[in-house]
Design an enzyme around this catalytic site. Sequence first.
Site, short mmCIF file in Angstrom:
data_model
loop_
_atom_site.label_atom_id
_atom_site.label_comp_id
_atom_site.label_asym_id
_atom_site.label_seq_id
_atom_site.Cartn_x
_atom_site.Cartn_y
_atom_site.Cartn_z
N ARG A 87 -1.76 1.07 -19.99
CA ARG A 87 -0.36 1.52 -19.82
C ARG A 87 0.07 1.54 -18.43
O ARG A 87 0.84 0.92 -17.87
CB ARG A 87 -0.37 3.00 -20.35
CG ARG A 87 -0.48 3.20 -21.85
CD ARG A 87 -0.86 4.31 -22.36
NE ARG A 87 -2.11 4.70 -21.88
CZ ARG A 87 -2.87 5.68 -22.26
NH1 ARG A 87 -2.40 6.44 -23.18
NH2 ARG A 87 -4.19 5.91 -21.86
N SER A 132 -2.63 9.65 -27.49
CA SER A 132 -2.84 10.68 -28.64
C SER A 132 -3.01 12.24 -28.43
O SER A 132 -2.38 13.17 -29.26
CB SER A 132 -4.12 10.29 -29.31
OG SER A 132 -4.11 8.88 -29.80
#
Length: 157
Positions: free
Chosen positions: A90, A128
């Site tokens: 990311r 998450s």
Amino acid sequence: MKTAIYPGSFDPVTNGHIDIIERASKIFDKVIIAVGDNPEKKPLFTIQERIDMIQDITRNIKNAEVGSFKGLLLDYAKKKDARIIIRGLRAVSDFEFEFQRALLNRKINGDVETVFIMTKEDYVYLNSSIVKEIAMFNGPVKKLVPEIVEKKLKEKF
Ligand code: PNS
């Protein structure tokens, strides 16, 4: 036959993970999404719940399969006859952690290559843990996870 393993905790799977799975499935012949059973972590979802959700979401991706593993990822890769490990990247902040793991895995088994796939810019901020935090306080996770995950999070909290 190029088989790649995409390992992770997937607790729960997010839109960012799905983006990586879709990208990987276009590059490799087979993508095995491997849910890691890490005894050090206290997951929200059981291994089976995580597998079921990923299976449900990826059923249209014909070359994707879902499994789980305990212990070393490289042992699982050997068992599955896979020489490619996929990890999503990311931001720069992911790099050091991933770099260490990729190099250590290479030191253990030089035949296995870690391949990084850049996530879609929309999901750069997503993981998450943040999804669980938002869901825990009854916040909106609609744009962050697939519908089935949103439903399961509602059931958990
Ligand atoms: O989604 P995550 O939490 O970043 O996934 C981490 C995972 C499951 C890929 C990682 O913890 C892992 O590979 N665990 C297996 C144990 C192992 O092989 N460790 C040595 C790595 S050098």
